[in-house]
Motif scaffolding. Structure first.
Motif, PDB file in Angstrom:
ATOM      1  N   ASP A   1      -9.499  -4.329  14.454  1.00 54.83           N
ATOM      2  CA  ASP A   1     -10.399  -4.078  13.324  1.00 54.83           C
ATOM      3  C   ASP A   1     -11.304  -2.914  13.690  1.00 54.83           C
ATOM      4  OD1 ASP A   1     -12.640  -4.352  11.358  1.00 54.83           O
ATOM      5  OD2 ASP A   1     -11.531  -6.165  10.799  1.00 54.83           O
TER       6      ASP A   1
ATOM      7  N   VAL B   1     -17.341  -6.871  13.057  1.00 51.85           N
ATOM      8  CA  VAL B   1     -16.273  -7.834  12.775  1.00 51.85           C
ATOM      9  C   VAL B   1     -15.482  -8.132  14.035  1.00 51.85           C
ATOM     10  CG1 VAL B   1     -14.168  -8.261  11.454  1.00 51.85           C
ATOM     11  CG2 VAL B   1     -16.117  -7.153  10.348  1.00 51.85           C
ATOM     12  N   ARG B   2     -15.177  -7.085  14.823  1.00 46.59           N
ATOM     13  CA  ARG B   2     -14.447  -7.294  16.079  1.00 46.59           C
ATOM     14  C   ARG B   2     -15.211  -8.253  16.989  1.00 46.59           C
ATOM     15  NH1 ARG B   2     -13.940  -1.779  16.355  1.00 46.59           N
ATOM     16  NH2 ARG B   2     -15.248  -1.620  18.223  1.00 46.59           N
TER      17      ARG B   2
ATOM     18  N   ASP C   1      -6.676  -6.127  10.638  1.00 45.24           N
ATOM     19  CA  ASP C   1      -7.253  -5.605   9.409  1.00 45.24           C
ATOM     20  C   ASP C   1      -6.268  -4.615   8.783  1.00 45.24           C
ATOM     21  OD1 ASP C   1      -9.063  -5.101   7.388  1.00 45.24           O
ATOM     22  OD2 ASP C   1     -10.240  -3.662   8.561  1.00 45.24           O
TER      23      ASP C   1
ATOM     24  N   ASN D   1      -7.409  -1.906   6.532  1.00 47.27           N
ATOM     25  CA  ASN D   1      -8.070  -0.598   6.426  1.00 47.27           C
ATOM     26  C   ASN D   1      -8.508  -0.096   7.797  1.00 47.27           C
ATOM     27  OD1 ASN D   1      -7.798  -0.554   3.620  1.00 47.27           O
ATOM     28  ND2 ASN D   1      -9.688  -1.702   3.337  1.00 47.27           N
TER      29      ASN D   1
ATOM     30  N   SER E   1      -8.499  -9.327   5.979  1.00 45.82           N
ATOM     31  CA  SER E   1      -8.856  -8.121   5.219  1.00 45.82           C
ATOM     32  C   SER E   1      -9.796  -8.418   4.075  1.00 45.82           C
ATOM     33  CB  SER E   1      -7.570  -7.473   4.671  1.00 45.82           C
ATOM     34  OG  SER E   1      -7.871  -6.387   3.825  1.00 45.82           O
TER      35      SER E   1
ATOM     36  N   THR F   1      -8.651 -13.510   3.531  1.00 41.73           N
ATOM     37  CA  THR F   1      -9.549 -12.512   2.963  1.00 41.73           C
ATOM     38  C   THR F   1     -10.964 -12.687   3.511  1.00 41.73           C
ATOM     39  OG1 THR F   1      -9.978 -13.917   1.032  1.00 41.73           O
ATOM     40  CG2 THR F   1      -8.218 -12.281   0.844  1.00 41.73           C
ATOM     41  N   LYS F   2     -11.662 -11.570   3.644  1.00 44.74           N
ATOM     42  CA  LYS F   2     -13.069 -11.575   4.043  1.00 44.74           C
ATOM     43  C   LYS F   2     -13.938 -11.751   2.793  1.00 44.74           C
ATOM     44  CE  LYS F   2     -12.095  -8.125   7.651  1.00 44.74           C
ATOM     45  NZ  LYS F   2     -12.382  -6.730   8.088  1.00 44.74           N
TER      46      LYS F   2
END
Length: 227
Positions: free
Chosen positions: A9, A14-15, A53, A55, A81, A102-103
């Motif tokens: 990611d 987030v990582r 992820d 993106n 994602s 999903t996030k």
């Protein structure tokens, strides 16, 4: 040897959060910001699962999956994602992803999905999901049902997530910021929300909620589940 998860990611926050989630679930983790590094690591060493992820800078997540599968690499992949279109989900699964989350997501649920997918990839069956037992408590991960001394205790989804985290980490001290990040998936801590849910759980599982035996407050640090 613990299962090892590769996190991919480009968002550092987030990582870091995913890294904590995986480590708190008893798995090892390695985190990278882009697809090129992920493919190089997978070439160098085996991983049990990839959290990916879409993106990403440079090679996107879909291209990473296509590269893995074209090389015959069968590592299980969960796409994590913010893209919520059905097309993205269907396309990701069609080219070789095993699940699509999903996030924002519930961190404890994501960790459970990761463990279940690793188990299935090794030939386990969904019906073979384990029961977590500690003291008088039992948590059935296949049905998400919680018991004390054989009697079911009905939990809300948030209470459920907290109890599973505690049962996976008996005697471990969870600072409030870590507990909030792992259960709520956010880094800005709402201490009042934590206290409300801890008190609700104590009302349900403690013989004397005013003098808790199982969910203990560690002054100045956080909470610890003891059996």
């Amino acid at each position: 040897m613990a299962d090892t998860v590769l996190i991919v990611d480009d968002d550092e926050s987030v990582r870091n959060m995913l890294y904590k989630v995986i480590r708190s679930a008893g798995m090892d983790a390695c985190a990278v910001p882009d697809g090129e590094q992920a493919l190089e690591l997978v070439r160098q060493r085996p991983f049990d699962l990839m959290l990916l992820d879409i993106n990403l800078k440079g090679m996107d997540g879909f291209q990473v999956i296509e590269a893995l599968r074209s090389r015959g690499i069968k590592i299980p992949v969960i796409i994590v994602s913010g893209r919520k279109e059905d097309y993205d989900t269907l396309y990701g699964l069609d080219i070789g992803a095993d699940d699509y989350v999903t996030k924002p997501f519930n961190p404890v649920v994501l960790a459970a999905k990761a463990k279940a997918l690793i188990r299935r990839s090794r030939g386990g069956t969904p019906g073979g999901a384990p029961v977590i037992a500690a003291g008088p408590f039992r948590y059935d991960t296949s049905t998400l049902r919680f018991y004390k001394n054989g009697q079911e205790i009905v939990l809300s989804s948030r209470e459920n997530a907290i109890m599973k985290l505690f049962l996976d980490n008996v005697n471990r001290i969870f600072p409030k910021d870590m507990l909030y990040e792992l259960v709520w998936g956010e880094t800005i801590v709402d201490e009042n929300a934590i206290m409300v849910y801890i008190n609700r759980l104590r009302q349900k599982i403690e013989e004397n909620p005013a003098k808790p035996r199982y969910i203990q407050t560690v002054r100045g640090l956080g909470y610890r589940f003891v059996v």
